[in-house]
Design a protein around this motif. Structure first.
Motif, mmCIF file in Angstrom:
data_model
loop_
_atom_site.group_PDB
_atom_site.id
_atom_site.type_symbol
_atom_site.label_atom_id
_atom_site.label_comp_id
_atom_site.label_asym_id
_atom_site.label_seq_id
_atom_site.Cartn_x
_atom_site.Cartn_y
_atom_site.Cartn_z
ATOM 1 N N ASP A 55 -1.036 -7.379 -3.122
ATOM 2 C CA ASP A 55 -1.887 -6.446 -3.849
ATOM 3 C C ASP A 55 -3.248 -6.358 -3.164
ATOM 4 N N ALA A 56 -3.693 -5.132 -2.875
ATOM 5 C CA ALA A 56 -5.021 -4.911 -2.313
ATOM 6 C C ALA A 56 -5.565 -3.601 -2.865
ATOM 7 N N THR A 57 -6.830 -3.314 -2.572
ATOM 8 C CA THR A 57 -7.446 -2.086 -3.089
ATOM 9 C C THR A 57 -6.726 -0.861 -2.570
ATOM 10 N N SER A 106 -0.789 5.717 8.257
ATOM 11 C CA SER A 106 -1.602 6.828 7.780
ATOM 12 C C SER A 106 -2.612 7.224 8.841
ATOM 13 N N SER A 107 -2.886 8.532 8.902
ATOM 14 C CA SER A 107 -3.902 9.076 9.787
ATOM 15 C C SER A 107 -4.584 10.208 9.048
ATOM 16 N N LEU A 161 -2.615 3.568 -2.101
ATOM 17 C CA LEU A 161 -1.398 2.760 -2.165
ATOM 18 C C LEU A 161 -1.833 1.313 -2.329
ATOM 19 N N GLN A 162 -1.702 0.797 -3.553
ATOM 20 C CA GLN A 162 -2.334 -0.465 -3.921
ATOM 21 C C GLN A 162 -1.427 -1.682 -3.808
ATOM 22 N N ALA A 222 -4.764 -3.099 5.201
ATOM 23 C CA ALA A 222 -5.460 -2.528 4.052
ATOM 24 C C ALA A 222 -6.876 -2.126 4.459
ATOM 25 N N THR A 223 -7.610 -1.544 3.510
ATOM 26 C CA THR A 223 -9.008 -1.194 3.771
ATOM 27 C C THR A 223 -9.938 -2.369 3.532
#
Length: 205
Positions: free
Chosen positions: A28-30, A107-108, A136-137, A164-165
């Motif tokens: 799980d991430a932001t 993703s781009s 997408l969390q 992730a971000t």
């Protein structure tokens, strides 16, 4: 821990398929921005029923996934998005026990590209994330079984990378799961925003 309602591979919301049993490993991430790895195709269950095995990235309104579908008695794998809005399913091909399928979600900008490859076969699907889902969390490896006991496998993922971000040090070492079954996560290592996992094994219950 992932508490959002899960969505089913090639199927319906979990609330409408009460007979489905879930066996997951989850992070799980932001916001996740990429996921890749190698899925070793397991043997098919001996009984009938509906077996699905898939890695995926989940948001509040659906899941981006590569689904190993065994409903026909032969494994087929395809990728796409299931959720709201409803989208046509992506491309895919047949695979067989022992095959290794490389999967990738990247993703781009506002575009997600999903690719699959195995033994010279390949498939690719492109989706616009503004239309599909922005955040997408959750990332998860899933066995979703309807009227099928989890008596096959093991289901093995190798060389998994998740990006992730946010810094992977905050989430790479934390896993949750659904289902009572033995599983192992080997060598989950954080570097920058990427979590590299040597192996994930879902053993049968």
């Amino acid at each position: 821990m992932m508490l959002a309602v899960l969505t089913l591979g090639l199927g319906l919301l979990i609330s409408s398929v009460c007979a489905a049993d879930w066996y997951t490993v989850e992070w799980d991430a932001t916001q996740f921005t990429a996921m890749s790895g190698d899925l070793v195709v397991p043997k098919l269950p001996q009984a009938g029923g509906t077996p699905y095995v898939w890695p995926g990235l989940q948001s509040g309104n659906g899941v981006l996934q590569a689904v190993l579908d065994g409903r026909s008695g032969t494994w087929w794998i395809g990728d796409g998005f299931y959720g709201t809005p409803s989208l046509p399913w992506g491309n895919g091909f047949n695979v067989y026990p022992g095959d290794t399928v490389h999967f990738s979600f990247t993703s781009s900008g506002t575009t997600w590209t999903c690719t699959l490859s195995s033994n010279g076969k390949s498939a690719s699907t492109t989706l616009n994330s503004n239309f599909v889902c922005i955040t997408l969390q959750h990332t998860l490896t899933t066995s979703q079984l309807t009227n099928v006991p989890f008596n096959f496998g093991p289901i093995t993922y190798n060389n998994v990378k998740i990006t992730a971000t946010t810094a992977a040090s905050g989430w790479c070492g934390k896993t949750a799961h659904l289902g009572t079954y033995p599983y192992t996560v080997t060598s989950a290592t954080a570097s920058g925003n990427t979590c590299s996992i040597s192996k994930i094994v879902q053993n049968n219950a």
